[in-house]
Write a protein that holds these residues in place. Structure first.
Motif, PDB file in Angstrom:
ATOM      1  N   GLU A  88      51.472  33.365  69.652  1.00 28.16           N
ATOM      2  CA  GLU A  88      52.708  33.756  70.153  1.00 28.16           C
ATOM      3  C   GLU A  88      53.784  32.857  70.448  1.00 28.16           C
ATOM      4  N   ALA A  89      53.399  31.720  70.600  1.00 26.58           N
ATOM      5  CA  ALA A  89      54.400  30.685  70.790  1.00 26.58           C
ATOM      6  C   ALA A  89      54.930  30.386  69.419  1.00 26.58           C
ATOM      7  N   LEU A  90      54.368  30.424  68.459  1.00 29.63           N
ATOM      8  CA  LEU A  90      54.946  30.208  66.950  1.00 29.63           C
ATOM      9  C   LEU A  90      55.885  31.368  66.592  1.00 29.63           C
ATOM     10  N   ARG A  91      55.353  32.462  66.813  1.00 27.35           N
ATOM     11  CA  ARG A  91      56.069  33.746  66.502  1.00 27.35           C
ATOM     12  C   ARG A  91      57.336  33.828  67.464  1.00 27.35           C
ATOM     13  N   ALA A  92      57.254  33.241  68.528  1.00 26.77           N
ATOM     14  CA  ALA A  92      58.547  33.594  69.377  1.00 26.77           C
ATOM     15  C   ALA A  92      59.560  32.573  68.885  1.00 26.77           C
ATOM     16  N   ALA A  93      58.886  31.320  68.396  1.00 28.73           N
ATOM     17  CA  ALA A  93      60.141  30.264  67.857  1.00 28.73           C
ATOM     18  C   ALA A  93      60.696  31.012  66.406  1.00 28.73           C
ATOM     19  N   LEU A  94      60.027  31.458  65.679  1.00 28.79           N
ATOM     20  CA  LEU A  94      60.484  32.036  64.462  1.00 28.79           C
ATOM     21  C   LEU A  94      61.163  33.107  64.787  1.00 28.79           C
ATOM     22  N   LEU A  95      61.136  33.978  65.507  1.00 26.49           N
ATOM     23  CA  LEU A  95      62.093  35.184  66.078  1.00 26.49           C
ATOM     24  C   LEU A  95      63.255  34.663  66.668  1.00 26.49           C
ATOM     25  N   ALA A  96      63.316  33.474  67.283  1.00 26.57           N
ATOM     26  CA  ALA A  96      64.396  32.991  68.033  1.00 26.57           C
ATOM     27  C   ALA A  96      65.363  32.259  66.922  1.00 26.57           C
ATOM     28  N   GLY A  97      64.928  32.222  65.547  1.00 27.61           N
ATOM     29  CA  GLY A  97      65.703  31.779  64.718  1.00 27.61           C
ATOM     30  C   GLY A  97      65.428  30.314  64.016  1.00 27.61           C
ATOM     31  N   GLY A  98      63.977  30.052  64.544  1.00 26.92           N
ATOM     32  CA  GLY A  98      63.458  28.750  63.989  1.00 26.92           C
ATOM     33  C   GLY A  98      63.286  28.764  62.311  1.00 26.92           C
ATOM     34  N   ASP A  99      63.489  27.747  61.679  1.00 25.32           N
ATOM     35  CA  ASP A  99      63.072  27.687  60.138  1.00 25.32           C
ATOM     36  C   ASP A  99      61.408  27.746  60.064  1.00 25.32           C
ATOM     37  N   ARG A 100      61.001  26.899  61.168  1.00 25.12           N
ATOM     38  CA  ARG A 100      59.344  26.461  60.663  1.00 25.12           C
ATOM     39  C   ARG A 100      58.792  26.383  62.047  1.00 25.12           C
ATOM     40  N   ALA A 101      57.720  26.850  62.346  1.00 26.73           N
ATOM     41  CA  ALA A 101      57.096  26.580  63.514  1.00 26.73           C
ATOM     42  C   ALA A 101      55.633  25.838  63.504  1.00 26.73           C
TER      43      ALA A 101
END
Length: 143
Positions: free
Chosen positions: A43-56
């Motif tokens: 979930e932490a990586l998914r949230a970072a990507l959904l927030a607009g991150g290029d890579r988590a």
């Protein structure tokens, strides 16, 4: 970029343990590509990507997990370049146009080629083949 060989597999990774250990001892890197349904993203990586991150990325003592958003279907050449640089071989579990590698009853390995005879190799023979630029080309159909 040095050529990365692909072999398709049907079994789970633990079946290839002897090959992976022998390859590492011989200085060859082997990667694993799962083209079947991947496990859910933490979930932490998914949230970072959904927030607009290029890579988590998540890092633990034993492994690193990296995730990126995709904008289309995965291209094999792109995957190999981005994820498996330095590998001599990538074992692919899923549908890919490549010879099928499977364990043989005698402790060796069976390579099944489209429209060609099956080959049986020991681990040492398989590792020697992987040091060649196109070890499986004579057995693949000409396209």
């Amino acid at each position: 970029m040095r050529r990365i060989h692909l072999l398709r597999v049907a079994e789970e990774a633990h079946v290839f343990g002897p090959l992976l250990v022998a390859a590492a001892a011989a200085g060859l890197r082997i990667g694993w590509l799962e083209l079947q349904s991947p496990p859910p993203l933490p979930e932490a990586l998914r949230a970072a990507l959904l927030a607009g991150g290029d890579r988590a990325v998540a890092v633990a003592a034993e492994w690193t997990l990296s995730a990126r958003p995709r904008k289309g279907p995965a291209l094999m050449r792109e995957l190999l370049r981005q994820q498996f640089l330095g590998c001599a071989l990538v074992l692919v579990r899923g549908e890919v146009e490549a010879p099928l590698l499977a364990p043989a009853d005698d402790g060796g390995w069976r390579l099944a080629f489209p429209a060609a005879a099956e080959r049986r190799l020991t681990i040492d023979q398989l590792l020697a083949e992987l040091r060649q630029p196109q070890p499986f080309a004579p057995f693949l159909p000409v396209t």
